[in-house]
Design an enzyme around this catalytic site. Structure first.
Site, PDB file in Angstrom:
ATOM      1  N   TYR A  11       0.833  -1.210   0.000  1.00 47.97           N
ATOM      2  CA  TYR A  11       0.000   0.000   0.000  1.00 47.97           C
ATOM      3  C   TYR A  11       0.875   1.271   0.000  1.00 47.97           C
ATOM      4  O   TYR A  11       0.796   2.082  -0.937  1.00 47.97           O
ATOM      5  CB  TYR A  11      -0.918  -0.053   1.230  1.00 47.97           C
ATOM      6  N   ASN A  32       7.931  -9.922  -1.862  1.00 47.32           N
ATOM      7  CA  ASN A  32       7.599 -11.352  -1.975  1.00 47.32           C
ATOM      8  C   ASN A  32       6.103 -11.540  -2.252  1.00 47.32           C
ATOM      9  O   ASN A  32       5.621 -12.661  -2.309  1.00 47.32           O
ATOM     10  CB  ASN A  32       8.021 -12.134  -0.722  1.00 47.32           C
ATOM     11  N   ASN A  35       1.652  -9.905   0.809  1.00 47.57           N
ATOM     12  CA  ASN A  35       0.469  -9.096   1.146  1.00 47.57           C
ATOM     13  C   ASN A  35       0.209  -8.048   0.052  1.00 47.57           C
ATOM     14  O   ASN A  35      -0.224  -6.933   0.352  1.00 47.57           O
ATOM     15  CB  ASN A  35       0.671  -8.414   2.501  1.00 47.57           C
ATOM     16  N   SER A 124       6.579   3.190  13.098  1.00 46.69           N
ATOM     17  CA  SER A 124       5.141   3.383  13.323  1.00 46.69           C
ATOM     18  C   SER A 124       4.906   4.126  14.627  1.00 46.69           C
ATOM     19  O   SER A 124       5.676   3.983  15.585  1.00 46.69           O
ATOM     20  CB  SER A 124       4.486   2.000  13.397  1.00 46.69           C
ATOM     21  N   THR A 126       2.993   3.219  16.614  1.00 47.43           N
ATOM     22  CA  THR A 126       2.759   2.167  17.604  1.00 47.43           C
ATOM     23  C   THR A 126       3.901   2.098  18.623  1.00 47.43           C
ATOM     24  O   THR A 126       3.704   1.597  19.722  1.00 47.43           O
ATOM     25  CB  THR A 126       2.536   0.807  16.900  1.00 47.43           C
ATOM     26  N   TYR A 148       4.085  -6.835  17.135  1.00 47.73           N
ATOM     27  CA  TYR A 148       4.316  -6.010  15.940  1.00 47.73           C
ATOM     28  C   TYR A 148       5.052  -4.727  16.324  1.00 47.73           C
ATOM     29  O   TYR A 148       6.065  -4.365  15.730  1.00 47.73           O
ATOM     30  CB  TYR A 148       2.981  -5.671  15.256  1.00 47.73           C
ATOM     31  N   LYS A 152       9.060  -3.078  15.515  1.00 52.24           N
ATOM     32  CA  LYS A 152       9.437  -1.725  15.063  1.00 52.24           C
ATOM     33  C   LYS A 152      10.423  -1.102  16.045  1.00 52.24           C
ATOM     34  O   LYS A 152      11.428  -0.490  15.654  1.00 52.24           O
ATOM     35  CB  LYS A 152       8.194  -0.838  14.917  1.00 52.24           C
ATOM     36  N   PHE A 177       1.650   7.725  11.344  1.00 54.74           N
ATOM     37  CA  PHE A 177       0.420   7.672  12.128  1.00 54.74           C
ATOM     38  C   PHE A 177      -0.582   6.806  11.335  1.00 54.74           C
ATOM     39  O   PHE A 177      -0.249   5.664  11.032  1.00 54.74           O
ATOM     40  CB  PHE A 177      -0.003   9.096  12.538  1.00 54.74           C
ATOM     41  N   ASP A 294      -6.571  -1.142  22.242  1.00 56.69           N
ATOM     42  CA  ASP A 294      -6.739   0.189  21.635  1.00 56.69           C
ATOM     43  C   ASP A 294      -6.453   1.296  22.641  1.00 56.69           C
ATOM     44  O   ASP A 294      -6.716   1.145  23.837  1.00 56.69           O
ATOM     45  CB  ASP A 294      -8.172   0.362  21.117  1.00 56.69           C
TER      46      ASP A 294
HETATM   47  P1  NAD Z   1       1.671  -3.684   3.015  1.00 54.59           P
HETATM   48  O1  NAD Z   1       1.463  -5.015   3.635  1.00 54.59           O
HETATM   49  O2  NAD Z   1       0.691  -3.193   2.026  1.00 54.59           O
HETATM   50  O3  NAD Z   1       3.134  -3.607   2.366  1.00 54.59           O
HETATM   51  C1  NAD Z   1       4.226  -4.355   2.850  1.00 54.59           C
HETATM   52  C2  NAD Z   1       4.829  -5.079   1.651  1.00 54.59           C
HETATM   53  O4  NAD Z   1       5.959  -5.833   2.105  1.00 54.59           O
HETATM   54  C3  NAD Z   1       3.853  -6.047   0.997  1.00 54.59           C
HETATM   55  O5  NAD Z   1       3.868  -5.817  -0.398  1.00 54.59           O
HETATM   56  C4  NAD Z   1       4.416  -7.429   1.335  1.00 54.59           C
HETATM   57  O6  NAD Z   1       4.146  -8.361   0.320  1.00 54.59           O
HETATM   58  C5  NAD Z   1       5.897  -7.118   1.473  1.00 54.59           C
HETATM   59  N1  NAD Z   1       6.633  -8.028   2.347  1.00 54.59           N
HETATM   60  C6  NAD Z   1       6.324  -8.425   3.591  1.00 54.59           C
HETATM   61  N2  NAD Z   1       7.264  -9.264   4.058  1.00 54.59           N
HETATM   62  C7  NAD Z   1       8.206  -9.389   3.079  1.00 54.59           C
HETATM   63  C8  NAD Z   1       9.398 -10.132   2.944  1.00 54.59           C
HETATM   64  N3  NAD Z   1       9.833 -10.948   3.912  1.00 54.59           N
HETATM   65  N4  NAD Z   1      10.115 -10.008   1.808  1.00 54.59           N
HETATM   66  C9  NAD Z   1       9.685  -9.203   0.809  1.00 54.59           C
HETATM   67  N5  NAD Z   1       8.546  -8.493   0.859  1.00 54.59           N
HETATM   68  C10 NAD Z   1       7.814  -8.593   1.990  1.00 54.59           C
HETATM   69  O7  NAD Z   1       1.825  -2.633   4.218  1.00 54.59           O
HETATM   70  P2  NAD Z   1       1.896  -1.045   4.182  1.00 54.59           P
HETATM   71  O8  NAD Z   1       0.679  -0.530   4.834  1.00 54.59           O
HETATM   72  O9  NAD Z   1       2.275  -0.582   2.830  1.00 54.59           O
HETATM   73  O10 NAD Z   1       3.098  -0.828   5.193  1.00 54.59           O
HETATM   74  C11 NAD Z   1       4.430  -0.670   4.757  1.00 54.59           C
HETATM   75  C12 NAD Z   1       5.314  -0.568   5.985  1.00 54.59           C
HETATM   76  O11 NAD Z   1       4.847   0.517   6.807  1.00 54.59           O
HETATM   77  C13 NAD Z   1       5.299  -1.813   6.881  1.00 54.59           C
HETATM   78  O12 NAD Z   1       6.598  -2.038   7.362  1.00 54.59           O
HETATM   79  C14 NAD Z   1       4.367  -1.426   8.018  1.00 54.59           C
HETATM   80  O13 NAD Z   1       4.675  -2.110   9.199  1.00 54.59           O
HETATM   81  C15 NAD Z   1       4.631   0.068   8.127  1.00 54.59           C
HETATM   82  N6  NAD Z   1       3.512   0.825   8.714  1.00 54.59           N
HETATM   83  C16 NAD Z   1       2.265   0.728   8.153  1.00 54.59           C
HETATM   84  C17 NAD Z   1       1.196   1.416   8.727  1.00 54.59           C
HETATM   85  C18 NAD Z   1      -0.197   1.317   8.174  1.00 54.59           C
HETATM   86  O14 NAD Z   1      -1.162   1.629   8.894  1.00 54.59           O
HETATM   87  N7  NAD Z   1      -0.385   0.926   6.904  1.00 54.59           N
HETATM   88  C19 NAD Z   1       1.396   2.212   9.873  1.00 54.59           C
HETATM   89  C20 NAD Z   1       2.684   2.305  10.394  1.00 54.59           C
HETATM   90  C21 NAD Z   1       3.736   1.593   9.812  1.00 54.59           C
HETATM   91  N1  UFG Z   2     -12.053   1.055  14.712  1.00 62.10           N
HETATM   92  C1  UFG Z   2     -13.398   0.749  14.799  1.00 62.10           C
HETATM   93  N2  UFG Z   2     -13.880  -0.254  14.013  1.00 62.10           N
HETATM   94  C2  UFG Z   2     -13.088  -0.946  13.132  1.00 62.10           C
HETATM   95  C3  UFG Z   2     -11.722  -0.622  13.056  1.00 62.10           C
HETATM   96  C4  UFG Z   2     -11.235   0.387  13.857  1.00 62.10           C
HETATM   97  O1  UFG Z   2     -14.137   1.355  15.587  1.00 62.10           O
HETATM   98  O2  UFG Z   2     -13.587  -1.849  12.452  1.00 62.10           O
HETATM   99  C5  UFG Z   2     -11.525   2.157  15.529  1.00 62.10           C
HETATM  100  C6  UFG Z   2     -10.453   1.731  16.495  1.00 62.10           C
HETATM  101  O3  UFG Z   2     -11.031   1.283  17.714  1.00 62.10           O
HETATM  102  C7  UFG Z   2      -9.637   3.020  16.634  1.00 62.10           C
HETATM  103  C8  UFG Z   2      -9.746   3.668  15.253  1.00 62.10           C
HETATM  104  O4  UFG Z   2     -10.903   3.091  14.661  1.00 62.10           O
HETATM  105  O5  UFG Z   2     -10.240   3.868  17.578  1.00 62.10           O
HETATM  106  C9  UFG Z   2      -8.545   3.410  14.359  1.00 62.10           C
HETATM  107  O6  UFG Z   2      -8.308   2.029  14.286  1.00 62.10           O
HETATM  108  P1  UFG Z   2      -7.323   1.389  13.180  1.00 62.10           P
HETATM  109  O7  UFG Z   2      -7.358  -0.091  13.382  1.00 62.10           O
HETATM  110  O8  UFG Z   2      -7.658   1.914  11.851  1.00 62.10           O
HETATM  111  O9  UFG Z   2      -5.906   2.011  13.554  1.00 62.10           O
HETATM  112  P2  UFG Z   2      -5.036   1.897  14.888  1.00 62.10           P
HETATM  113  O10 UFG Z   2      -4.730   3.296  15.303  1.00 62.10           O
HETATM  114  O11 UFG Z   2      -5.647   1.005  15.884  1.00 62.10           O
HETATM  115  O12 UFG Z   2      -3.714   1.174  14.382  1.00 62.10           O
HETATM  116  C10 UFG Z   2      -3.075   1.500  13.134  1.00 62.10           C
HETATM  117  C11 UFG Z   2      -2.292   0.269  12.676  1.00 62.10           C
HETATM  118  C12 UFG Z   2      -1.167  -0.001  13.631  1.00 62.10           C
HETATM  119  C13 UFG Z   2      -0.322   1.224  13.742  1.00 62.10           C
HETATM  120  C14 UFG Z   2      -1.142   2.401  14.173  1.00 62.10           C
HETATM  121  C15 UFG Z   2      -0.317   3.665  14.181  1.00 62.10           C
HETATM  122  O13 UFG Z   2      -3.144  -0.855  12.597  1.00 62.10           O
HETATM  123  O14 UFG Z   2      -0.384  -1.055  13.141  1.00 62.10           O
HETATM  124  O15 UFG Z   2      -2.245   2.601  13.281  1.00 62.10           O
HETATM  125  O16 UFG Z   2       0.321   3.833  12.967  1.00 62.10           O
HETATM  126  F1  UFG Z   2       0.636   0.991  14.657  1.00 62.10           F
END
Ligand code: NAD
Ligand code: UFG
Length: 365
Positions: A11, A32, A35, A124, A126, A148, A152, A177, A294
């Site tokens: 993403y 790979n 996801n 993150s 987190t 998770y 990080k 965020f 949460d």
């Molecule tokens: P995503 O799952 O869409 O992208 C991660 C990509 O990494 C995927 O394409 C997956 O196939 C690939 N991948 C996973 N393990 C691998 C491996 N061993 N070798 C090669 N490829 C691998 O996730 P995203 O939302 O794009 O997140 C990207 C990064 O940002 C992640 O490290 C995630 O932890 C971090 N992050 C995401 C969020 C969020 O809310 N989306 C928030 C904070 C941090």
């Molecule tokens: N929520 C709902 N219903 C749902 C999903 C979420 O009410 O079906 C609420 C949650 O309780 C929270 C808010 O919406 O209050 C946001 O929830 P998310 O799951 O969208 O996001 P989080 O903040 O819980 O966590 C996300 C990622 C974590 C990351 C964090 C900060 O999942 O991995 O943002 O980047 F660490």
């Protein structure tokens, strides 16, 4: 410069590939596809009109990684590859530590051997756990609450140690965020596998009719309407933050830590309203109890990123919802509707999509 993007089909990775190409960088993508879908990278090429090499490689495959550095003059790495589902990390901690932590160590080993010491890492918010104060500055206490988050935190510590041992390393730790939104072309966006865990993908699947109703987890938090508050950031703003961070690591050695958020929090119910406005669809919801783990409120102090990178998020909440909706409406099944096409192509042209060797280049034509 040539930037290796790990997890570039995901993403945030796919949107960042677009902005890197728009900024004039060359990129090499590895993923790979655990996801994600190769189609995302095809669409990055469509959006930008530019081409790049893509490899189906796991970051745990050290030899595969090494060959990338031999084949390409990599200047810097943006490291997105990782597993990110909090609940899954609780039930499968070894998988998360292995994939995220060991994967990063192997990547850094290969970078070191090849003299590549510029790295931008996806951390993150987190890592702050339940913050003592909001907005959260980067120097807040770090206290993660799940495996998770600990991956990080551990990776951040490992990267700090690598820089301490060899100050030639230049590293940006970007603490995201809550990324939402999609490219405004509607061609790329977030495509979760199975039922989404996160709020916006869930809301948008309710809007498109894939899911019945939203479950709102808790309305008894100490917030203005009782529902949880988060700092939602448009994925394009986030991607542009990576382009700025890349410039920073190239120009100034050190470990640079930045929050990437907007600095503003929205409640769950405010997000429901904003999405209803953007989509013209009613989002039915039911209030349930709090989701375990949460936190009530989380939003960023973004001043450091502005002062040091000259970056700030520009896109507001309506734009985030409109872009999410365009993507969702045009791609109700994410990239998986491509599966049917892919199957047909496989029957006709078995080698085009079928990766028979970890190092095989895919989608390079
Ligand atoms: P995503 O799952 O869409 O992208 C991660 C990509 O990494 C995927 O394409 C997956 O196939 C690939 N991948 C996973 N393990 C691998 C491996 N061993 N070798 C090669 N490829 C691998 O996730 P995203 O939302 O794009 O997140 C990207 C990064 O940002 C992640 O490290 C995630 O932890 C971090 N992050 C995401 C969020 C969020 O809310 N989306 C928030 C904070 C941090
Ligand atoms: N929520 C709902 N219903 C749902 C999903 C979420 O009410 O079906 C609420 C949650 O309780 C929270 C808010 O919406 O209050 C946001 O929830 P998310 O799951 O969208 O996001 P989080 O903040 O819980 O966590 C996300 C990622 C974590 C990351 C964090 C900060 O999942 O991995 O943002 O980047 F660490």
């Amino acid at each position: 410069m040539t930037v290796l993007v790990t997890g570039g089909a995901g993403y945030i990775g796919s949107h960042t590939c677009v902005e890197l190409l728009n900024a004039g960088h060359d990129i090499v993508v590895i993923d790979n596809f655990s996801n994600s879908h190769p189609e995302a990278l095809k669409r990055v090429k469509e959006i930008t009109g530019k081409t790049f090499h893509t490899y189906s490689i796991d970051i745990l495959d050290e030899d595969g990684l090494a060959r990338i550095f031999t084949e390409h003059e990599i200047t810097a790495v943006i490291h997105f590859a990782g597993l990110k589902a909090v609940g899954e990390s609780v039930s499968e901690p070894l998988w998360y530590y292995s994939n995220n932590v060991i994967g990063t160590i192997l990547l850094c080993e290969v970078m070191k051997r090849n003299g590549v010491k510029n790295l931008v890492f996806s951390s993150s918010a987190t890592v702050y756990g339940e913050p003592d104060t909001v907005p959260i500055p980067e120097n807040s206490l770090l206290k993660t609450t799940n495996p998770y988050g600990r991956t990080k935190y551990m990776i951040e510590e490992i990267l700090r140690d690598i820089h301490f041992a060899d100050p030639e390393w230049s590293i940006a730790l970007l603490r995201y965020f809550n990324p939402i939104g999609a490219h405004e072309s509607g061609k790329i966006g977030e495509a979760p596998q199975g039922t989404p865990n996160n709020l916006l993908p869930y809301i948008s699947q309710v809007a498109v009719g894939k899911l019945g109703e939203l479950k709102v987890y808790g309305d008894d938090y100490q917030t203005h309407d009782g529902t949880g508050v988060r700092d939602y950031i448009h994925v394009i703003d986030l991607s542009l933050g990576h382009v700025k961070a890349l410039e920073k690591v190239k120009s100034s050695k050190g470990v640079h830590t930045y929050n990437l958020g907007t600095g503003r929090g929205y409640s769950v119910l405010e997000m429901v309203k904003a999405f209803e406005k953007a989509s013209g669809r009613e989002i039915s919801y039911t209030i349930l109890g709090r989701r375990p783990g949460d936190i009530p409120v989380c939003f960023a102090d973004t001043s450091k990123a502005f002062e040091e990178l000259g970056w700030r998020a520009e896109r507001e909440i309506n734009k985030m919802c409109e872009d999410t909706w365009r993507w969702q409406r045009r791609n109700p099944e994410g990239y998986t509707s491509i599966e049917t096409e892919k199957q047909t192509s496989l029957e006709k042209e078995p080698t085009k999509f079928f990766v028979t060797h970890k190092q095989e280049k895919v989608l390079n034509e």
